[in-house]
Design an enzyme around this catalytic site. Sequence first.
Site, PDB file in Angstrom:
ATOM      1  N   ASP A  65       0.837  -1.204   0.000  1.00 17.07           N
ATOM      2  CA  ASP A  65       0.000   0.000   0.000  1.00 17.07           C
ATOM      3  C   ASP A  65       0.872   1.254   0.000  1.00 17.07           C
ATOM      4  O   ASP A  65       2.081   1.199   0.289  1.00 17.07           O
ATOM      5  CB  ASP A  65      -0.903  -0.041   1.250  1.00 17.07           C
ATOM      6  CG  ASP A  65      -2.188   0.748   1.080  1.00 17.07           C
ATOM      7  OD1 ASP A  65      -2.307   1.515   0.106  1.00 17.07           O
ATOM      8  OD2 ASP A  65      -3.085   0.600   1.941  1.00 17.07           O
TER       9      ASP A  65
ATOM     10  N   ASP B 150     -10.900   2.057  -3.277  1.00 16.78           N
ATOM     11  CA  ASP B 150     -11.418   1.828  -1.934  1.00 16.78           C
ATOM     12  C   ASP B 150     -12.938   1.857  -1.929  1.00 16.78           C
ATOM     13  O   ASP B 150     -13.569   1.484  -0.944  1.00 16.78           O
ATOM     14  CB  ASP B 150     -10.898   2.914  -0.977  1.00 16.78           C
ATOM     15  CG  ASP B 150      -9.569   2.523  -0.367  1.00 16.78           C
ATOM     16  OD1 ASP B 150      -9.165   1.356  -0.509  1.00 16.78           O
ATOM     17  OD2 ASP B 150      -8.941   3.393   0.259  1.00 16.78           O
TER      18      ASP B 150
HETATM   19  C1  DGJ Z   1      -5.815   2.044   1.979  1.00 15.22           C
HETATM   20  C2  DGJ Z   1      -6.224   0.870   1.129  1.00 15.22           C
HETATM   21  O1  DGJ Z   1      -6.722   1.310  -0.076  1.00 15.22           O
HETATM   22  C3  DGJ Z   1      -7.238   0.035   1.900  1.00 15.22           C
HETATM   23  O2  DGJ Z   1      -7.664  -1.028   1.106  1.00 15.22           O
HETATM   24  C4  DGJ Z   1      -6.624  -0.454   3.176  1.00 15.22           C
HETATM   25  O3  DGJ Z   1      -5.570  -1.326   2.887  1.00 15.22           O
HETATM   26  C5  DGJ Z   1      -6.125   0.726   3.986  1.00 15.22           C
HETATM   27  N1  DGJ Z   1      -5.256   1.577   3.210  1.00 15.22           N
HETATM   28  C6  DGJ Z   1      -5.406   0.257   5.214  1.00 15.22           C
HETATM   29  O4  DGJ Z   1      -4.883   1.282   5.926  1.00 15.22           O
END
Ligand code: DGJ
Length: 731
Positions: A464, A532
């Site tokens: 991430d 997301d």
């Molecule tokens: C951002 C990501 O897009 C989410 O899927 C998740 O992993 C969060 N970060 C976790 O902090």
Amino acid sequence: MKRIFTAIAAAVLLGVPAMAQKYVIDTKKTSLVIDAEEGKAPAFRYYGARLAEGDLVGAQLNTDKRSAYPTRLDSAPTPDALSVEMPDGNVTVDLRVESASISALEGGKELEICCKDPLYPTFKVRIHYRSCEAEDMIETWTDIVNEGKKPVVLHRFDSGFLPIDEGDVWLVSLHGSWGNECKLVTEPLARGTREISGHNGICNNAIAHSEVMFSLDGEPRENSGRVIGAALCYGGNFELRVVTKNDSAHRFLAGICPRDSWYTLGKGETFTTPKLAYSWSDEGMGGVSRNFHRWGRKYMLTHGGEPGDILLNSWEGVYFDINEEDMHRMANDIKAIGGELFVIDDGWFGSEKYPRNDDKQGLGDWSVLPEKLPHGIQGMADYCKSIGIKFGIWIEPEMCNIGSELYEKHPDWVIGAKGRDIVPGRGGSQLVLDLCNPAVQDHVFGVLDNIMKQAPGVSYIKWDCNYLINSPGSPYLKNQNHLYIEYMRGLTKVLDRVREAYPDLAIQLCSSGGRRVGWGLLPWFDEFWTSDNTDALQRIRIQWGTSLFFPAEAMACHVSASPNHQTGRLIPLKYRIDVAMSGRLGFELQPSKLSEKEREICKNAVADYKTIRETVQCGDLYRLMSPFDKKGVASLMYCSPDKTQAAFFWWRTEFLRGEHPPRVPLAGLDPDMNYRITELNKVEGEPVMALDGKVVSGRFLMSNGFRIPGKSSYFGSNDWHSHVLRLDAVK
Ligand code: DGJ
């Protein structure tokens, strides 16, 4: 077959004026022609439908001899792709061909044109064109070489230049924001300059994308018309420019964004630009997408062509609230519905002082919190193995929190402009590590390497990245103008090490959803987190836009809870599944909150998905009815390369009483094959389509499509009406 056409000889025979030496690179359906005559500027002559041998003489190729890599001194003035400050302050550069050659490579050929500046003979540029024949793709890039004793400053150093036909050319680009990625923007090209750029340093597809399409025949169509698609393959700051002059001819240039990035090319140094990949198709935007998908699977993605696992990710199910018992239960739950992989997201790590219980602290301290996972990561991997599934884990190694032991120990490891207050990001405390610094590169590699050494049973990593550079400054670098470029170099060095050490590991690229979705970084990854936003209705649009350049195999699409966590929308499970099944299917919810009936629906859907997984993830995409056209329906389908199987998706996006959904003709089938139709994801085994089990010819389906009933009988609501059909060729 090498096709270098020495036109002088032909010209003598034909009695026409002598022409320069032409270099032709063919793919299955396209040709690229470049003039490269010693002592002259390299000239771009043609890109488009494949030429016949005689066309080189008879056809009207570009006659104004635009430079293949324009500089300010070109005779047909074009915005420059290369702009340089020589050691004596001269800001002009003149490129003349020294030599050119074509060599055979696996899957295609490479043309290399070596040029030098007659006034500064130690300044050289090698222009490369590489073909991927079967995929109808061309990749271009340049090496800029300083063989002199003194530094040369590069003010602009594009990867490539592509003149586009004059006429009614439309531009298609992708634009978005968090939770609303990849919205299609379609516009006619007007005179003037259209610029598309991303320059936050790290996650440059946050707003704009470095991929565009040009429709050469007016407003773009999905499955007809001539279209060129182009992608700058770079994860760092980028800039695309389309310049339309008074003659209505369009010039497209793409490269690293030079803003705050003038590059000092030292003595003996070579600067290689990222590649620009492009494709021409006369099958509309869909044709270009299919070329990009095939090329992406074959040449770009790690493990491209190997379908991804059906997984459960813990994020929306538990967020930071991780405990081993619950994780075991979730692992069992995904196994029970037929899944293959369980992934623990954020919240498993930290230090005693800075445990990661929210997004305010802990990033940088990558020790397992024993109160959350007493048996560690390998304990979780062993558990998953014992129940017959794989295990994966989340990291965000390029970052740290102010609240971390890492930052206390190495305050000089973070990016921030000298003398200015640091501007933290997520949680009011997130900072970006300075990947220009080799010690930081070792740390970032070490985050993944330590996990893998501790827990070799891990088979999937979610990588991430939730912040960007907003205060550019590297405590390590001497020349701050190099920060953005050195950051990407540092990152790719780390990723090279990761791939060398762990070639089999599946890695997902994530950046608060899709902010890093691009061909720059994907070559080190297997897939990406598309957004997301897991709301199925909005996902139809996000996935549609993303599919313009990126294959379903790489597009992670997860079924989440209702009400949806990002939009609050209530959507029935079948519809959520029907949308997620059009990409790499996964789940992102707490299965213990599902009813028995819902678990059964998930289980059946997973079993059904397995029957079309290969076709969806590795087949040819045909987009049929766009959600951006607001017809109340969106629809797309995938065909296996041999056309013996297809998967058809149809989603109602708006229901209005008395408005009948349009009939959707199919595409990509073999007209001479007959197909048996099977409805998938039948709730309680009940088919809704009268067509279930029937056999229909590809010809009929492509000319008439399906008549889908106006109303849905599921859940007593017409709003959430969707179908997934499998078509199997019958003898
Ligand atoms: C951002 C990501 O897009 C989410 O899927 C998740 O992993 C969060 N970060 C976790 O902090």
